[in-house]
Design a protein around this motif. Structure first.
Motif, mmCIF file in Angstrom:
data_model
loop_
_atom_site.group_PDB
_atom_site.id
_atom_site.type_symbol
_atom_site.label_atom_id
_atom_site.label_comp_id
_atom_site.label_asym_id
_atom_site.label_seq_id
_atom_site.Cartn_x
_atom_site.Cartn_y
_atom_site.Cartn_z
ATOM 1 N N LEU A 273 15.120 53.211 47.153
ATOM 2 C CA LEU A 273 14.560 53.240 45.800
ATOM 3 C C LEU A 273 14.850 54.275 44.725
ATOM 4 C CD1 LEU A 273 11.033 51.617 46.801
ATOM 5 C CD2 LEU A 273 13.115 50.426 45.941
ATOM 6 N N ALA A 274 15.154 55.377 45.422
ATOM 7 C CA ALA A 274 15.270 56.554 44.198
ATOM 8 C C ALA A 274 16.755 56.963 43.866
ATOM 9 C CB ALA A 274 14.828 57.913 45.000
ATOM 10 N N GLY A 275 17.565 56.162 44.651
ATOM 11 C CA GLY A 275 18.924 56.127 44.416
ATOM 12 C C GLY A 275 19.745 57.264 45.147
ATOM 13 N N THR A 276 18.950 57.778 46.430
ATOM 14 C CA THR A 276 19.693 58.819 47.141
ATOM 15 C C THR A 276 19.991 58.566 48.599
ATOM 16 O OG1 THR A 276 17.305 59.841 47.610
ATOM 17 C CG2 THR A 276 18.437 60.593 45.510
ATOM 18 N N ASN A 277 19.745 57.234 48.887
ATOM 19 C CA ASN A 277 20.000 56.913 50.128
ATOM 20 C C ASN A 277 21.626 56.651 50.393
ATOM 21 O OD1 ASN A 277 20.406 55.229 52.734
ATOM 22 N ND2 ASN A 277 18.283 55.090 52.459
ATOM 23 N N GLU A 278 22.132 57.343 51.367
ATOM 24 C CA GLU A 278 23.647 57.330 51.648
ATOM 25 C C GLU A 278 24.142 56.096 52.232
ATOM 26 O OE1 GLU A 278 25.805 59.562 50.174
ATOM 27 O OE2 GLU A 278 24.216 60.336 49.349
ATOM 28 N N SER A 279 23.099 55.294 52.701
ATOM 29 C CA SER A 279 23.552 53.915 53.544
ATOM 30 C C SER A 279 23.329 52.852 52.566
ATOM 31 C CB SER A 279 22.943 54.027 54.770
ATOM 32 O OG SER A 279 23.199 54.918 55.689
ATOM 33 N N TYR A 280 22.270 52.807 52.037
ATOM 34 C CA TYR A 280 21.568 51.545 51.526
ATOM 35 C C TYR A 280 21.125 51.848 50.026
ATOM 36 C CZ TYR A 280 20.906 50.975 56.520
ATOM 37 O OH TYR A 280 21.315 50.861 57.569
ATOM 38 N N SER A 281 21.754 51.234 49.144
ATOM 39 C CA SER A 281 21.637 51.170 47.917
ATOM 40 C C SER A 281 20.482 50.301 47.450
ATOM 41 C CB SER A 281 22.885 50.655 46.810
ATOM 42 O OG SER A 281 23.742 51.664 47.057
ATOM 43 N N ALA A 282 19.519 50.641 46.525
ATOM 44 C CA ALA A 282 18.481 49.719 46.121
ATOM 45 C C ALA A 282 18.874 48.537 45.756
ATOM 46 C CB ALA A 282 17.701 50.426 45.104
ATOM 47 N N GLY A 283 18.458 47.492 46.124
ATOM 48 C CA GLY A 283 18.765 46.249 45.570
ATOM 49 C C GLY A 283 17.678 44.988 45.406
ATOM 50 N N SER A 284 18.220 43.711 45.262
ATOM 51 C CA SER A 284 16.890 42.693 45.090
ATOM 52 C C SER A 284 17.512 41.509 46.019
ATOM 53 C CB SER A 284 16.873 42.370 43.760
ATOM 54 O OG SER A 284 17.964 41.802 42.955
ATOM 55 N N ILE A 285 16.547 40.337 46.049
ATOM 56 C CA ILE A 285 17.014 39.073 46.598
ATOM 57 C C ILE A 285 16.254 38.074 45.942
ATOM 58 C CG2 ILE A 285 15.095 39.554 48.215
ATOM 59 C CD1 ILE A 285 16.637 37.954 50.402
#
Length: 706
Positions: free
Chosen positions: A326-338
């Protein structure tokens, strides 16, 4: 008599006039050519200045920024860009301030714009450079180049990766998505990419039985053995279409494999179709510090890091992944939506939402507190962008659009076809699978287990479609727990209907659970510091297979973990020796073990059977279809029986399959026709945290103006 002198004079004058014209044209042409040459030279010199600007910009925006970043990760790189004022959506008109002079009197100015690409998962940073080269006389040339900075994932290229597998190789067919374009011919442009299967611990094939085809290579660090004899090596009916030394599939003609034992490095200097003893990252010196045929992970890659090594996703580990995404700092999983027709935390009578209850949700809604979710794309396609964490179990079916990841902390149940849709808005459209680059992308990840098909049924082994007296869609045919069936073996929910009559033996899920548990006990007994991962099915009791048979046994041949229970060590189905558990060992195992429940507290087996029945009744005839990467931190159980006439014992998976333990039975319709076909989509890959660093992809520059 004609005046010849006058005629001669006129001819001479005409000739001289023509010569003068030609000389003038030649002089003008020469002058123009010199001018054009001079203009071209100046333009080239201005272009050289613009090119120098691009090179200087790459040095500044890539090498210098990355060196100043806190780590070589994309998020750290992005933070450093932000610090120098190049945030997402902004433009710096002159990257270096004043025009930068070169030694020949020319100069350049570089304009840079940043607009991150959020259509990928995870996001990519996109920098657009406009470099203008200028000469002292004002001649200019403008060049444009796009820099794309994204995660350099572990070089994963496996259609199937697993620690342990048993039934899956019966009637298996593994090939690249190239196969959907047609068979290879003599034309090299039609040749297929290789598909690869990776085995980290053990693969068991049945002796002298159909053992499938891999159109590429089987890469094994663990053992490959035959079930009944225990012999090391694949079944003598296992085939490939790749000859040693080839890097493409040139023909669909089946050939026997040629094992290459990498314990002697010279055996693995060229591409092979079957590798034994494949080296890990600590043993590459003998191979020139490079893996012989691409990297095979040292250990099974977990979708969420197990920082305390307890083999569970703890609250702290889960929350760290969700929060950083959610903070935009995850190297594997970008924040998104469904966006999908969904039911969150259903209660009462649970059914598919169909076309109703279309909601848009994010990880902030679904990932930060417990949520169990039904996702239904049968009417309105499920639309994904980036990663959505769901803190619970997920049931899913239908069509999918977009590019993203669904990561469930609990189990994932695929209760029907799950396919890509290439329409727009309310218009549904089938996809062209011959061009994979244009397809949506789905990564479906389970922190618990992943289940595909009717794993609930007791009638796993019913492969006779003529036995119509069995209603496999009825919840009354669901497998009961091991404890229940050991006490009442004749109960209809404990007794399989087979072609040769009733049999009091468990279904595929219970059989594989007991086999996986036996293997974990064996590992603990070899190393008492090992923390076993054990599976349960609808109850707290943990059962394992006594003896060494890998096929389903009578209920009496399964045991709980207790003092006095006997654990066998095996070579295939052959017992090598047996150990009796002491009270201390039984207590230690039960206290140390990580437990994973295959059934769901929210979506019990009767509910799942009804959801499955709705999907089966609404579909046409053809193989069960799943598009995307199926990725489980633990086990995947999959089943497609011949008894379901619409499926005819077949399952097409267009993507990839990654699981620590693989218990899949897809027998095919018979006659040597494959059951499970995996068409590998090499765009999809599991997230291996230690293998992700920022990488630069530099586009070709183009001229955009003088």
């Amino acid at each position: 008599m004609p005046n010849t002198k006058g005629i001669t004079l006129v001819s001479t004058l005409v000739f001289m006039f023509i010569v003068i014209i030609l000389v003038s044209v030649a002089s003008l042409t020469s002058l123009n050519n010199r001018r054009n040459a001079q203009d071209a030279l100046r333009t080239s010199q201005a272009q050289f200045a613009a090119e120098a600007g691009l090179e200087r910009a790459v040095a500044r925006l890539w090498h210098e920024v990355l060196a100043a970043a806190a780590s070589p990760s994309v998020s750290a790189y992005a933070a450093e860009l932000n610090r120098i004022g190049l945030t997402n959506g902004t433009t710096i008109a002159s990257l270096f301030g004043d025009p930068q002079s070169l030694g020949d009197g020319s100069s350049f100015v570089v304009r840079v714009s940043r607009q991150d690409d959020t259509s990928t998962d995870p996001d990519a940073i996109v920098l657009t450079l406009i470099s203008t080269g200028t000469l002292a006389d004002g001649t200019t040339r403008r060049l444009r180049q796009v820099l794309r900075i994204n995660r350099a994932f572990f070089p994963f290229d496996y259609a199937l990766l697993t620690n342990n597998a048993e039934c899956i190789f019966c009637h298996l067919d593994v090939k690249s998505m190239d196969a959907l374009r047609g068979n290879p011919t003599a034309d090299p442009s039609t040749w297929w990419r290789r598909a690869k299967v990776g085995v980290l611990e053990s693969l068991i094939m049945r002796d002298n039985e159909e053992a499938g085809v891999v159109h590429g290579s089987l890469v094994a660090r663990g053992t490959v053995s035959q079930q009944y004899s225990g012999n090391i090596g694949p079944s003598n009916r296992y085939r490939t279409t790749m000859n040693p030394g080839d890097t493409r599939i040139r023909s669909t003609a089946l050939v026997s494999v040629t094992p290459a034992d990498c314990s002697t490095p010279s055996n693995c200097t060229t591409p092979q179709n079957l590798y034994y003893n494949y080296p890990d990252s600590n043993n590459l010196a003998a191979f020139g510090n490079r893996a012989p045929d691409g990297e095979l992970p040292d250990g099974f890659p977990l979708p969420i890091a197990d920082t305390n090594n307890n083999r569970l996703i703890d609250d702290a580990e889960w929350n760290a992944e969700v929060s950083s995404s959610l903070a935009g700092t995850n190297e594997s999983y970008s924040a998104g939506s469904i966006t999908a027709a969904m039911t969150i935390n259903p209660s009462g009578s649970i059914t598919w939402p169909g076309g109703g209850s279309v909601l848009t949700q994010t990880s902030a809604n679904l990932g930060q507190s417990p949520n169990n979710v039904i996702l239904d794309g049968s009417v309105t396609p499920i639309t994904l962008s980036g990663t959505v964490f769901i803190n619970g179990d997920v049931v899913i079916r239908g069509r999918v659009r977009g590019n993203g990841t669904i990561l469930a902390r609990g189990n994932v149940y695929v209760m029907g076809d799950l396919t890509y849709d290439c329409g727009t808005e309310s218009t549904l459209a089938a996809c062209d699978y011959s061009t994979p680059s244009r397809l949506p992308q789905l990564n479906l990840i389970a922190g618990g287990n992943a289940v595909v098909g009717d794993y609930m049924t007791i009638d796993t082994w019913l492969n006779d479609p003529t036995r119509d007296n069995v209603d496999m869609l009825s919840p009354s045919r669901n497998q009961q727990t091991m404890t229940f069936c050991r006490a009442d073996t004749t109960n209809p929910a404990c007794s399989q209907i087979r072609s040769q009559g009733p049999s009091q033996r468990p279904n595929l899920a219970l059989t594989e659970i007991a086999n996986f548990n036996r293997r974990e006990l064996q590992r603990y007994l070899r190393d008492s510091s090992y923390r076993p991962r054990l599976y349960t099915f609808g109850e707290n009791q943990i059962y394992f297979s006594t003896g060494c048979s890998h096929d389903p046994q009578n209920y009496a041949n399964y045991s709980t973990i207790r003092s006095g229970a006997q654990v066998s060590f095996c070579r295939g189905d052959t017992v090598l020796n047996t150990v009796t558990l002491t009270p201390a060992e039984a207590s230690s195992i039960l206290s140390r073990a990580a437990r994973y429940e295959v059934t769901s507290a929210t979506f019990n087996n009767a509910i799942l059977k009804n959801l499955w029945a709705d999907s089966i009744n609404a579909r046409g005839t053809g193989p069960l279809r799943t598009d995307g990467l199926l990725y489980s931190a633990n086990a995947i159980f999959g089943l497609s029986q011949r008894k379901y006439s619409k499926l005819n014992g077949r399952w097409d998976l267009r993507g990839g399959l990654v699981a620590a333990d693989t218990g899949i039975f897809v027998p095919g319709p018979g006659g040597g026709i494959s059951g499970l076909t995996i068409y590998h989509d090499n765009r999809l890959r599991p997230r291996i945290a230690t293998g992700q660093q920022a990488q630069l992809n530099r586009g070709i520059w183009e001229v955009v103006g003088q």
